[in-house]
Design a protein around this motif. Structure first.
Motif, mmCIF file in Angstrom:
data_model
loop_
_atom_site.group_PDB
_atom_site.id
_atom_site.type_symbol
_atom_site.label_atom_id
_atom_site.label_comp_id
_atom_site.label_asym_id
_atom_site.label_seq_id
_atom_site.Cartn_x
_atom_site.Cartn_y
_atom_site.Cartn_z
ATOM 1 N N THR A 11 0.837 -1.206 0.000
ATOM 2 C CA THR A 11 0.000 0.000 0.000
ATOM 3 C C THR A 11 0.868 1.251 0.000
ATOM 4 O O THR A 11 2.007 1.241 0.458
ATOM 5 N N TRP A 12 0.292 2.327 -0.518
ATOM 6 C CA TRP A 12 1.015 3.593 -0.553
ATOM 7 C C TRP A 12 1.269 4.094 0.874
ATOM 8 O O TRP A 12 2.307 4.703 1.149
ATOM 9 N N ASP A 13 0.351 3.850 1.796
ATOM 10 C CA ASP A 13 0.552 4.265 3.188
ATOM 11 C C ASP A 13 1.796 3.611 3.771
ATOM 12 O O ASP A 13 2.547 4.241 4.531
ATOM 13 N N GLU A 14 2.034 2.344 3.424
ATOM 14 C CA GLU A 14 3.237 1.655 3.893
ATOM 15 C C GLU A 14 4.493 2.283 3.280
ATOM 16 O O GLU A 14 5.516 2.406 3.957
ATOM 17 N N VAL A 16 4.864 5.423 2.418
ATOM 18 C CA VAL A 16 5.072 6.688 3.120
ATOM 19 C C VAL A 16 5.679 6.428 4.499
ATOM 20 O O VAL A 16 6.640 7.088 4.909
ATOM 21 N N GLU A 17 5.135 5.454 5.218
ATOM 22 C CA GLU A 17 5.639 5.117 6.558
ATOM 23 C C GLU A 17 7.108 4.679 6.497
ATOM 24 O O GLU A 17 7.941 5.145 7.275
ATOM 25 N N LYS A 18 7.421 3.786 5.573
ATOM 26 C CA LYS A 18 8.801 3.310 5.434
ATOM 27 C C LYS A 18 9.728 4.437 4.973
ATOM 28 O O LYS A 18 10.886 4.508 5.380
ATOM 29 N N TYR A 37 5.098 -2.351 -4.151
ATOM 30 C CA TYR A 37 6.149 -1.341 -4.171
ATOM 31 C C TYR A 37 7.427 -1.958 -3.603
ATOM 32 O O TYR A 37 7.390 -2.623 -2.576
#
Length: 63
Positions: A11-14, A16-18, A37
């Motif tokens: 996911t894109w949220d992951e 961003v978090e990473k 990703y």
């Protein structure tokens, strides 16, 4: 020569978090409408690993 750690997230949220933890986006894969990703992050050098291990050991001994 740098050594790298690689991970895949879905996911894109992951991403961003990473990214906030120092990971770099290096590619994307789409398979059957599902995106993945790929990210990379440099591993610590041998010197840094030894220093970190020594610090941890010294602090553990102090209790």
């Amino acid at each position: 020569m740098k050594r790298w750690s690689h991970i895949r997230v879905s996911t894109w949220d992951e991403v961003v978090e990473k990214g906030m933890d120092g990971w770099e986006l290096i590619g994307t894969i789409e398979h059957q409408s599902v995106g993945t990703y790929m990210l990379k992050k440099p591993l610590p050098s041998i010197r840094e690993e030894i220093t970190n291990a020594q610090t941890t050991k010294a602090l553990t001994k102090r209790g």
